[in-house]
Write a protein that holds these residues in place. Structure first.
Motif, PDB file in Angstrom:
ATOM      1  N   GLY A 113       0.838  -1.183   0.000  1.00 46.16           N
ATOM      2  CA  GLY A 113       0.000   0.000   0.000  1.00 46.16           C
ATOM      3  C   GLY A 113       0.877   1.238   0.000  1.00 46.16           C
ATOM      4  N   GLN A 114       0.248   2.391  -0.093  1.00 48.10           N
ATOM      5  CA  GLN A 114       1.007   3.651  -0.164  1.00 48.10           C
ATOM      6  C   GLN A 114       1.490   4.113   1.210  1.00 48.10           C
ATOM      7  OE1 GLN A 114      -1.965   6.224  -1.923  1.00 48.10           O
ATOM      8  NE2 GLN A 114      -2.651   6.971   0.070  1.00 48.10           N
ATOM      9  N   GLY A 115       0.934   3.536   2.254  1.00 47.33           N
ATOM     10  CA  GLY A 115       1.342   3.894   3.610  1.00 47.33           C
ATOM     11  C   GLY A 115       0.414   4.903   4.260  1.00 47.33           C
ATOM     12  N   ALA A 116       0.301   4.800   5.577  1.00 47.64           N
ATOM     13  CA  ALA A 116      -0.513   5.725   6.353  1.00 47.64           C
ATOM     14  C   ALA A 116       0.289   6.189   7.559  1.00 47.64           C
ATOM     15  CB  ALA A 116      -1.806   5.043   6.820  1.00 47.64           C
ATOM     16  N   LEU A 117       0.459   7.503   7.677  1.00 41.41           N
ATOM     17  CA  LEU A 117       1.190   8.048   8.813  1.00 41.41           C
ATOM     18  C   LEU A 117       0.276   8.096  10.031  1.00 41.41           C
ATOM     19  CD1 LEU A 117       3.617   9.461  10.150  1.00 41.41           C
ATOM     20  CD2 LEU A 117       2.695  11.631   9.268  1.00 41.41           C
ATOM     21  N   VAL A 118       0.734   7.488  11.114  1.00 42.84           N
ATOM     22  CA  VAL A 118       0.010   7.544  12.375  1.00 42.84           C
ATOM     23  C   VAL A 118       0.919   8.192  13.406  1.00 42.84           C
ATOM     24  CG1 VAL A 118      -1.149   6.252  14.191  1.00 42.84           C
ATOM     25  CG2 VAL A 118      -1.302   5.470  11.811  1.00 42.84           C
ATOM     26  N   THR A 119       0.427   9.262  13.984  1.00 39.01           N
ATOM     27  CA  THR A 119       1.166   9.996  15.004  1.00 39.01           C
ATOM     28  C   THR A 119       0.530   9.730  16.360  1.00 39.01           C
ATOM     29  OG1 THR A 119       1.739  11.729  13.419  1.00 39.01           O
ATOM     30  CG2 THR A 119       1.931  12.275  15.756  1.00 39.01           C
ATOM     31  N   VAL A 120       1.360   9.398  17.341  1.00 39.28           N
ATOM     32  CA  VAL A 120       0.876   9.196  18.708  1.00 39.28           C
ATOM     33  C   VAL A 120       1.214  10.440  19.509  1.00 39.28           C
ATOM     34  CG1 VAL A 120       0.986   7.798  20.786  1.00 39.28           C
ATOM     35  CG2 VAL A 120       1.164   6.715  18.525  1.00 39.28           C
ATOM     36  N   SER A 121       0.196  11.157  19.893  1.00 35.33           N
ATOM     37  CA  SER A 121       0.393  12.410  20.632  1.00 35.33           C
ATOM     38  C   SER A 121      -0.886  12.789  21.351  1.00 35.33           C
ATOM     39  CB  SER A 121       0.808  13.517  19.668  1.00 35.33           C
ATOM     40  OG  SER A 121       0.906  14.764  20.340  1.00 35.33           O
ATOM     41  N   SER A 122      -0.723  13.433  22.480  1.00 40.62           N
ATOM     42  CA  SER A 122      -1.899  13.904  23.211  1.00 40.62           C
ATOM     43  C   SER A 122      -2.330  15.278  22.726  1.00 40.62           C
ATOM     44  CB  SER A 122      -1.590  13.954  24.715  1.00 40.62           C
ATOM     45  OG  SER A 122      -0.445  14.756  24.947  1.00 40.62           O
TER      46      SER A 122
ATOM     47  N   TYR B  32      17.698 -16.746   1.395  1.00 38.07           N
ATOM     48  CA  TYR B  32      16.451 -16.085   1.750  1.00 38.07           C
ATOM     49  C   TYR B  32      16.681 -14.594   1.998  1.00 38.07           C
ATOM     50  CZ  TYR B  32      14.240 -20.648   2.128  1.00 38.07           C
ATOM     51  OH  TYR B  32      13.730 -21.898   1.848  1.00 38.07           O
ATOM     52  N   LEU B  33      17.081 -13.901   0.936  1.00 38.03           N
ATOM     53  CA  LEU B  33      17.450 -12.502   1.041  1.00 38.03           C
ATOM     54  C   LEU B  33      16.782 -11.727  -0.081  1.00 38.03           C
ATOM     55  CD1 LEU B  33      19.531 -10.010   0.187  1.00 38.03           C
ATOM     56  CD2 LEU B  33      19.104 -10.439   2.616  1.00 38.03           C
ATOM     57  N   ASN B  34      16.122 -10.642   0.290  1.00 35.35           N
ATOM     58  CA  ASN B  34      15.378  -9.835  -0.666  1.00 35.35           C
ATOM     59  C   ASN B  34      15.846  -8.387  -0.587  1.00 35.35           C
ATOM     60  OD1 ASN B  34      13.665 -12.203  -1.111  1.00 35.35           O
ATOM     61  ND2 ASN B  34      12.832 -11.718   0.919  1.00 35.35           N
ATOM     62  N   TRP B  35      15.736  -7.684  -1.697  1.00 34.33           N
ATOM     63  CA  TRP B  35      16.169  -6.281  -1.782  1.00 34.33           C
ATOM     64  C   TRP B  35      15.000  -5.391  -2.219  1.00 34.33           C
ATOM     65  CZ3 TRP B  35      20.829  -4.585  -0.170  1.00 34.33           C
ATOM     66  CH2 TRP B  35      21.896  -5.489  -0.098  1.00 34.33           C
ATOM     67  N   TYR B  36      14.924  -4.221  -1.603  1.00 32.82           N
ATOM     68  CA  TYR B  36      13.877  -3.246  -1.908  1.00 32.82           C
ATOM     69  C   TYR B  36      14.509  -1.889  -2.179  1.00 32.82           C
ATOM     70  CZ  TYR B  36      10.981  -6.788   0.325  1.00 32.82           C
ATOM     71  OH  TYR B  36      10.376  -7.978   0.659  1.00 32.82           O
ATOM     72  N   GLN B  37      13.808  -1.101  -2.984  1.00 30.81           N
ATOM     73  CA  GLN B  37      14.158   0.295  -3.248  1.00 30.81           C
ATOM     74  C   GLN B  37      13.045   1.163  -2.702  1.00 30.81           C
ATOM     75  OE1 GLN B  37      13.230   2.013  -7.184  1.00 30.81           O
ATOM     76  NE2 GLN B  37      15.414   2.392  -7.402  1.00 30.81           N
ATOM     77  N   GLN B  38      13.410   2.217  -1.991  1.00 31.86           N
ATOM     78  CA  GLN B  38      12.406   3.144  -1.481  1.00 31.86           C
ATOM     79  C   GLN B  38      12.788   4.570  -1.820  1.00 31.86           C
ATOM     80  OE1 GLN B  38      11.796   3.511   2.817  1.00 31.86           O
ATOM     81  NE2 GLN B  38       9.603   3.776   2.492  1.00 31.86           N
ATOM     82  N   LYS B  39      11.868   5.259  -2.454  1.00 31.77           N
ATOM     83  CA  LYS B  39      12.048   6.674  -2.746  1.00 31.77           C
ATOM     84  C   LYS B  39      11.282   7.487  -1.712  1.00 31.77           C
ATOM     85  CE  LYS B  39      12.986   5.836  -7.582  1.00 31.77           C
ATOM     86  NZ  LYS B  39      12.636   6.085  -9.002  1.00 31.77           N
ATOM     87  N   PRO B  40      11.693   8.744  -1.482  1.00 31.86           N
ATOM     88  CA  PRO B  40      11.060   9.554  -0.429  1.00 31.86           C
ATOM     89  C   PRO B  40       9.551   9.641  -0.578  1.00 31.86           C
ATOM     90  CG  PRO B  40      13.052  10.620  -1.213  1.00 31.86           C
ATOM     91  CD  PRO B  40      12.814   9.450  -2.126  1.00 31.86           C
ATOM     92  N   GLY B  41       8.851   9.377   0.513  1.00 30.43           N
ATOM     93  CA  GLY B  41       7.399   9.469   0.524  1.00 30.43           C
ATOM     94  C   GLY B  41       6.672   8.329  -0.158  1.00 30.43           C
ATOM     95  N   LYS B  42       7.410   7.326  -0.570  1.00 32.86           N
ATOM     96  CA  LYS B  42       6.809   6.191  -1.284  1.00 32.86           C
ATOM     97  C   LYS B  42       7.024   4.889  -0.519  1.00 32.86           C
ATOM     98  CE  LYS B  42       5.619   8.615  -4.896  1.00 32.86           C
ATOM     99  NZ  LYS B  42       4.178   8.875  -5.202  1.00 32.86           N
ATOM    100  N   ALA B  43       6.204   3.892  -0.855  1.00 34.39           N
ATOM    101  CA  ALA B  43       6.387   2.566  -0.274  1.00 34.39           C
ATOM    102  C   ALA B  43       7.610   1.898  -0.892  1.00 34.39           C
ATOM    103  CB  ALA B  43       5.150   1.713  -0.534  1.00 34.39           C
ATOM    104  N   PRO B  44       8.226   0.982  -0.156  1.00 32.64           N
ATOM    105  CA  PRO B  44       9.300   0.182  -0.760  1.00 32.64           C
ATOM    106  C   PRO B  44       8.796  -0.594  -1.972  1.00 32.64           C
ATOM    107  CG  PRO B  44       9.304  -0.038   1.620  1.00 32.64           C
ATOM    108  CD  PRO B  44       8.032   0.678   1.257  1.00 32.64           C
ATOM    109  N   LYS B  45       9.739  -0.838  -2.873  1.00 35.12           N
ATOM    110  CA  LYS B  45       9.446  -1.604  -4.092  1.00 35.12           C
ATOM    111  C   LYS B  45      10.400  -2.792  -4.141  1.00 35.12           C
ATOM    112  CE  LYS B  45      10.115  -1.235  -9.112  1.00 35.12           C
ATOM    113  NZ  LYS B  45      10.602  -0.344 -10.207  1.00 35.12           N
ATOM    114  N   LEU B  46       9.838  -3.982  -4.359  1.00 34.11           N
ATOM    115  CA  LEU B  46      10.666  -5.186  -4.433  1.00 34.11           C
ATOM    116  C   LEU B  46      11.512  -5.157  -5.706  1.00 34.11           C
ATOM    117  CD1 LEU B  46      11.326  -8.082  -3.332  1.00 34.11           C
ATOM    118  CD2 LEU B  46       9.452  -8.892  -4.800  1.00 34.11           C
ATOM    119  N   LEU B  47      12.828  -5.338  -5.532  1.00 30.30           N
ATOM    120  CA  LEU B  47      13.743  -5.402  -6.676  1.00 30.30           C
ATOM    121  C   LEU B  47      14.167  -6.836  -6.978  1.00 30.30           C
ATOM    122  CD1 LEU B  47      16.247  -2.500  -5.882  1.00 30.30           C
ATOM    123  CD2 LEU B  47      14.283  -2.425  -7.463  1.00 30.30           C
TER     124      LEU B  47
END
Lengths: 122, 108
Positions: A113-122, B32-47
């Motif tokens: 998935g694209q991810g969901a940011l969850v912040t724990v704060s009062s 049993y070893l896997n590699w991923y690429q992750q760009k800022p703000g994105k989910a990891p991608k299986l390589l």
């Protein structure tokens, strides 16, 4: 092609329970081919596997979180969920749902998935 | 738990360079070893999975090798879209799955 989408509150108070849902499209969560998992990533840090579930309800949890984690599946909604209890600021993270194939002994995470940011704060 | 140690934690390279990232497991993990690429703000991608098998759609400039405790991810000719953070992950012991700390590839 499978698509996964996380949803849930972006802000949770300390000591409360974090709840997230992952909605699956492009395939059935009742498929015997997949496990459905959760992974988290604190801001600026690395990845931590939380746990995975099979459509039958069998779960595999990270022992470091096991006592606080509940992962469940709702086949009628094609969703699976994560509950993490007694949260603290250390649980602040981007939470990802992902899949790995059940017929492989190599658990590699091929759909995310694209991810969901969850912040724990009062 | 099986600890995964990546080196370096970051590197600077130019377009066209050959880049090598190392991942070491605290115990033998076979392949049993896997590699991923992750760009800022994105989910990891299986390589790469199973140490050396290229995931469908991943460019052939990416390759993986190794078995036992020592593994390598190689980018044969670095492209602009390859600047990202790379993670290794073991699945020899599934409780728990564990990741390396990441290697950030930056532009020189």
């Amino acid at each position: 092609q499978l698509q996964l989408q996380e949803s849930g509150p972006g802000l949770v108070k300390p000591s409360e329970t974090l709840s997230l849902t992952c909605t699956v499209s492009g395939g059935s969560i009742s498929s015997s081919s997949y496990y459905w998992g959760w992974i988290r990533q604190p801001p600026g840090k690395g990845l931590e596997w939380i746990g995975s579930i099979y459509y039958s309800g069998s779960t595999y949890d990270n022992p470091s979180l096991k006592s606080r984690v509940t992962i469940s599946v709702d086949t009628s909604k094609n969703q699976f969920s994560l509950k993490l209890s007694s949260v603290t600021a250390a649980d602040t993270a981007v939470y990802y749902c992902a899949t790995h194939k059940s017929y492989s002994s190599d658990w590699y995470l091929d759909y995310w998935g694209q991810g969901a940011l969850v912040t724990v704060s009062s | 738990d099986i600890q995964m140690t990546q080196s370096p934690s970051s590197l600077s390279a130019s377009v066209g360079d050959r880049v090598t990232i190392t991942c070491r497991a605290s115990h033998t993990i076979s392949s049993y070893l896997n590699w991923y690429q992750q760009k800022p703000g994105k989910a990891p991608k299986l390589l790469i999975y199973a140490a050396s098998t290229l995931q469908s759609g991943v460019p052939s400039r990416f390759s993986g090798s190794g078995s036992g405790t020592d593994f390598t991810l190689t980018i044969s000719s670095l492209q602009p879209e390859d600047f990202a953070t790379y993670y290794c992950q073991q699945s020899y012991t599934t409780l728990p799955l564990t990741f390396g700390g990441g290697t950030k590839v930056e532009i020189k």
